[in-house]
Design a protein around this motif. Structure first.
Motif, short mmCIF file in Angstrom:
data_model
loop_
_atom_site.label_atom_id
_atom_site.label_comp_id
_atom_site.label_asym_id
_atom_site.label_seq_id
_atom_site.Cartn_x
_atom_site.Cartn_y
_atom_site.Cartn_z
N TRP A 147 5.71 -5.11 -3.10
CA TRP A 147 4.44 -5.81 -2.95
C TRP A 147 4.14 -6.72 -4.14
O TRP A 147 3.41 -7.70 -4.00
CB TRP A 147 3.31 -4.80 -2.74
N LEU A 151 3.10 -10.44 -3.21
CA LEU A 151 1.78 -10.92 -3.64
C LEU A 151 1.83 -11.75 -4.90
O LEU A 151 0.77 -12.02 -5.50
CB LEU A 151 0.85 -9.72 -3.85
N THR A 182 -6.66 -4.67 -3.47
CA THR A 182 -5.28 -4.93 -3.07
C THR A 182 -4.46 -3.66 -3.10
O THR A 182 -3.65 -3.40 -2.19
CB THR A 182 -4.66 -5.99 -4.01
N ILE A 186 -2.35 -1.71 -0.09
CA ILE A 186 -0.95 -1.27 -0.20
C ILE A 186 -0.84 0.20 0.18
O ILE A 186 0.08 0.61 0.89
CB ILE A 186 -0.42 -1.51 -1.62
N TRP A 189 -1.10 0.54 3.90
CA TRP A 189 0.17 0.17 4.55
C TRP A 189 1.18 1.32 4.50
O TRP A 189 1.90 1.55 5.47
CB TRP A 189 0.75 -1.07 3.87
N THR A 258 2.71 -1.36 -10.36
CA THR A 258 2.17 -2.70 -10.13
C THR A 258 1.31 -3.20 -11.28
O THR A 258 1.29 -4.41 -11.57
CB THR A 258 1.33 -2.73 -8.85
#
Length: 316
Positions: A147, A151, A182, A186, A189, A258
């Motif tokens: 991701w 992104l 965000t 994630i 998902w 992340t």
């Protein structure tokens, strides 16, 4: 024979005084089962109890620099410092709650909707289920890296898709305000498939007669779902909700992969897990980190108790 003496029982089928009754097969099998399980249960219990007690003990000390370094007993000082920290602890706790509630709520709604759609057999259902579990087979760190690439504000495919439909590009994980939403998406998902599979398993066990009777009485699809299916599915729904809530509260891998240490430059994605990790491995504040983890554990226990109590009231 004196008055205090008793006559032994000699009647057939009756046991003599002092003799134990013969064990039945069920009793012997039960004792054998616990004897076989005892070593494994003892090992698992030790692996759970020892870290908890060790962490609790560190929380009452000024451990710093190394776990085995000299340390002094300071009582509740670490807990007081943590609870008085309005700069890092309480914002991290707030982000933990927001992340958990938001992600789990969306996952539950989407999971229930997908489970209802997949309740009846259709062509290609096996392929749909196979594709659905792919996010569950991927490690969280790999998902975080994936991701990050999607992104990326400059070269990510997400902004290219937005520009193709006339929308302005977004910073996503590079933005202080957009990072937490965000990360929630994630998480949605990745874990919506698990909620779907759990609820789909619960739907497959429900009897069809009550729903058929409601259909005969003229109830539409929403009424059948609201007044028939949902009450019968409630125990499974609450079990899935408790499991996913506890797991979401402990989310760490995706956040760290992340956003890195501290949840970002402005701590915008720092939850209690990330905060405790930073105290431990970045600042080596083992005593304070242990106190934070103890408070976090108590918070998780409180959430579980609250959810189970609400589930019990609903079932009653």
């Amino acid at each position: 024979m004196t008055a205090t003496q008793t006559r032994p029982r000699t009647t057939a089928g009756r046991r003599l005084p002092g003799n134990r009754p013969p064990r039945t097969f069920e009793q012997a099998n039960r004792r054998l089962k616990w004897a076989m399980l005892a070593p494994a249960l003892g090992f698992v219990g030790l692996m759970i109890v020892f870290p908890l007690l060790f962490t609790l003990n560190l929380g009452f000390t000024d451990a710093f620099g190394a776990v085995n370094a000299d340390k002094s007993w300071i009582g509740l000082q670490n807990f007081q410092d943590a609870l008085a920290d309005s700069r890092r602890f309480w914002p991290a706790a707030q982000r933990t709650v927001v992340f958990t509630v938001g992600a789990v709520l969306i996952e539950t709604v989407l999971g229930l909707a997908l489970a209802m759609l997949m309740r009846k057999a259709f062509r290609g259902m096996r392929w749909v289920r196979t594709i659905l579990i792919i996010p569950l087979l991927t490690t969280p760190v790999a998902i975080g890296i994936l991701w990050l690439l999607i992104l990326d504000p400059t070269n990510g495919i997400a902004n290219h898709l937005l520009e193709s439909v006339g929308l302005p590009p977004q910073e996503f994980l590079g933005s202080v305000s957009q990072s937490l939403p965000t990360l929630m998406l994630i998480d949605v998902w990745q874990w919506t498939p698990m909620m779907t599979l759990l609820l789909l398993a619960g739907l497959s066990t429900l009897p069809e007669e009550p729903e058929e009777a409601a259909r005969v009485d003229g109830a539409d699809a929403w009424q059948r779902f609201r007044h028939v299916v949902l009450p019968m599915l409630w125990p499974t729904l609450m079990t899935a909700l408790v499991l996913r809530s506890v797991d979401a509260l402990k989310t760490f891998d995706i956040l760290y992969a992340t956003k890195g240490p501290g949840g970002g430059s402005d701590f915008e994605a720092e939850t209690l897990n990330v905060y405790a990790y930073g105290l431990t491995f970045d600042y080596q504040e083992y005593g304070l980190a242990s106190a934070v983890l103890v408070l976090f554990t108590l918070f998780i226990i409180g959430v579980v108790v609250l959810l189970r109590r609400r589930a019990g009231k609903k079932e009653a």
